[in-house]
Design an enzyme around this catalytic site. Structure first.
Site, short mmCIF file in Angstrom:
data_model
loop_
_atom_site.label_atom_id
_atom_site.label_comp_id
_atom_site.label_asym_id
_atom_site.label_seq_id
_atom_site.Cartn_x
_atom_site.Cartn_y
_atom_site.Cartn_z
N ASP A 107 39.62 41.52 52.85
CA ASP A 107 40.33 41.46 51.58
C ASP A 107 41.27 40.25 51.68
O ASP A 107 41.60 39.84 52.78
CB ASP A 107 41.13 42.76 51.43
N ASP A 124 44.13 46.11 53.03
CA ASP A 124 45.42 46.80 53.04
C ASP A 124 45.36 48.12 52.28
O ASP A 124 46.32 48.86 52.23
CB ASP A 124 46.52 45.89 52.45
N ASP A 132 41.25 48.79 47.65
CA ASP A 132 40.05 48.65 48.46
C ASP A 132 39.79 49.81 49.43
O ASP A 132 38.92 49.71 50.29
CB ASP A 132 40.01 47.30 49.18
P1 ADP Z 1 43.05 41.43 46.22
O1 ADP Z 1 41.58 41.70 46.25
O2 ADP Z 1 43.35 39.96 46.25
O3 ADP Z 1 43.80 42.18 47.26
P2 ADP Z 1 43.58 43.36 44.08
O4 ADP Z 1 42.20 43.91 43.97
O5 ADP Z 1 44.62 44.22 44.69
O6 ADP Z 1 43.59 41.90 44.78
O7 ADP Z 1 44.06 42.93 42.63
C1 ADP Z 1 43.28 42.04 41.89
C2 ADP Z 1 44.09 41.34 40.85
O8 ADP Z 1 44.53 42.28 39.87
C3 ADP Z 1 45.33 40.69 41.36
O9 ADP Z 1 45.09 39.39 41.84
C4 ADP Z 1 46.22 40.67 40.12
O10 ADP Z 1 45.86 39.57 39.31
C5 ADP Z 1 45.83 41.93 39.39
N1 ADP Z 1 46.74 43.04 39.68
C6 ADP Z 1 46.45 44.19 40.32
N2 ADP Z 1 47.52 44.99 40.41
C7 ADP Z 1 48.53 44.32 39.83
C8 ADP Z 1 49.92 44.61 39.59
N3 ADP Z 1 50.50 45.73 40.00
N4 ADP Z 1 50.65 43.68 38.94
C9 ADP Z 1 50.10 42.52 38.53
N5 ADP Z 1 48.82 42.20 38.72
C10 ADP Z 1 48.03 43.07 39.35
MG MG Z 2 44.32 43.93 48.12
#
Ligand code: ADP
Ligand code: MG
Length: 386
Positions: free
Chosen positions: A98, A282, A286
């Site tokens: 991730d 984390d 995921d």
């Molecule tokens: P990653 O795969 O990079 O860990 P996530 O799957 O956790 O990212 O989230 C994907 C995207 O969704 C983030 O890059 C963000 O744009 C958006 N996102 C998710 N949760 C939030 C939140 N609490 N506040 C703002 N944006 C969010």
């Molecule tokens: Mg993440």
């Protein structure tokens, strides 16, 4: 239980009755077929034979090797949930990561605010109850006290962002996908960085550009994995430009960006047939992938409880270098377990045959039992070194 542990259990089931019958046969029939051997001699030989064949060393050596392997890993800040994990680690073929919080620190700094300055305040109120790394960073950047009574109807939309009611107004905070979902018009931004867009009652307010830093060990960890012949893949819910920039910087082989949580699952399902697959994350958006992978690695520091629960391996200090370390130590553990099996069975068989011919007395018999156990223990202890 691992394959080797199961092997030993099955082996003892066949082995024990056979050696007992052989001992009886030695005691009863040796004087009949070999002139000059008395029953006193034959019973003594049968006793030595039984002492040698006691499967102590065999039965303890395998679990002991794994315990020592697990102990050695935990000394290095790597918690492993059982000996099958060690076995899987030793044959890992591909590693999926991730991005946020795993390859990067997950601590974003606000680098720019476009549009209305209120965007940060709205975003901070919306993110107040979220555990996402983006939320923590925005709250830190805002820095002021949050009055919780103004917030209502919080809804976190995985992979998109958050929707809340603030003083009766609907506030949306998230990525471009979230804005599209609610038909909010917003200006495009080409800059590198993760975008947090803010809207109030479906009207665009502003964009907060935040930037994450690479963990200082990510690049080295990916290189060590490559050197061991393990391919690396990165999954991210973030924008394509950001994901690809980071992947290139650390040397990841392939990238999947702008993934929703269920798309992350699909990618991993597609990769699974290519060989034993590990996933490091984390746990925020995921956890399902962590559970699906052959081996889940959770970050013990920034990781959520769900991730630590679903994972097979927990890296206490979030340092990615611990992944190649865990793999190398697991390979070593498997080698030592094999040495223990071959050594214990080999020495026992040899001394058993010698005893049958009257070449091994009681002292050698005791060596083959207790001595071999001690050797197996000493061999396993090598794994406890840090
Ligand atoms: P990653 O795969 O990079 O860990 P996530 O799957 O956790 O990212 O989230 C994907 C995207 O969704 C983030 O890059 C963000 O744009 C958006 N996102 C998710 N949760 C939030 C939140 N609490 N506040 C703002 N944006 C969010
Ligand atoms: Mg993440």
């Amino acid at each position: 239980k691992t394959k080797s542990e199961n092997f030993i259990t099955k082996f003892s089931k066949v082995y024990t009755p056979i050696v007992v019958l052989l001992a009886v046969a030695i005691a009863a029939f040796l004087p009949v077929f070999m002139p000059g051997i008395t029953y006193y001699d034959s019973i003594e030989r049968a006793c030595a034979f039984l002492v040698i064949s006691c499967p102590c060393a065999l039965v303890i050596s395998i679990p002991l090797g794994f315990f020592a392997g697990i102990g050695g890993l935990s000394k290095n800040g790597i918690l492993v949930k059982g000996s099958t994990v060690i076995e899987n680690l030793s044959v890992l073929k591909q590693m999926v990561f991730d991005k946020t919080g795993t390859i990067t620190e997950g601590k974003f700094g606000v680098s720019k605010i476009l549009g209305n300055e209120n965007a940060l305040e709205y975003a901070a109120y919306a993110e107040n109850n979220s555990t996402h790394p983006i939320a923590t960073s925005i709250l830190e950047a805002y820095g002021k006290e949050i009055d919780g009574t103004r917030i209502m109807d919080v809804e976190e939309i995985a992979g998109h962002g958050i929707s809340v009611k603030l003083d009766g107004d609907v506030i949306l905070v998230g990525n471009e996908k979230l804005m599209n979902q609610f038909n909010v018009d917003y200006p495009r931004v080409d800059e590198l960085g993760t975008l947090v867009l803010v809207a109030k009652n479906n009207e665009y307010v502003g964009t907060i550009i935040i930037e994450d830093r690479l963990k200082k060990d990510s690049k080295q960890a990916i290189q060590s994995l490559k050197a061991t012949g393990i391919s690396s893949v990165m999954l991210s819910g973030d924008r394509k430009v950001v994901a690809e920039h980071i992947a290139k910087e650390v040397g990841i082989d392939s990238v999947y960006s702008e993934c929703l949580p269920n798309q992350k699952v699909e990618v991993v399902e597609k990769l699974l047939p290519n060989g034993k697959l590990g996933f490091a994350g984390d746990g925020i958006n995921d956890a399902p992938v962590l559970a699906l992978a052959d081996l889940g690695f959770a970050m013990g520091g920034v990781g959520s409880d769900a991730a630590i629960e679903a994972a097979d391996v927990v890296i206490m200090d979030d340092n990615l270098n611990k992944i190649p370390l865990a793999i190398n130590r697991s390979k070593k553990t498997m080698k030592i377990v094999q040495q223990n099996i071959v050594g214990a069975i080999g020495i026992k068989l040899l001394v058993l045959v010698m005893a049958g011919f009257g070449l091994a007395g009681m002292w050698l018999a005791i060596f083959a039992d207790v001595g071999v156990s001690v050797l197996a223990i000493l061999n396993s202890i090598r794994l406890l070194k840090k």
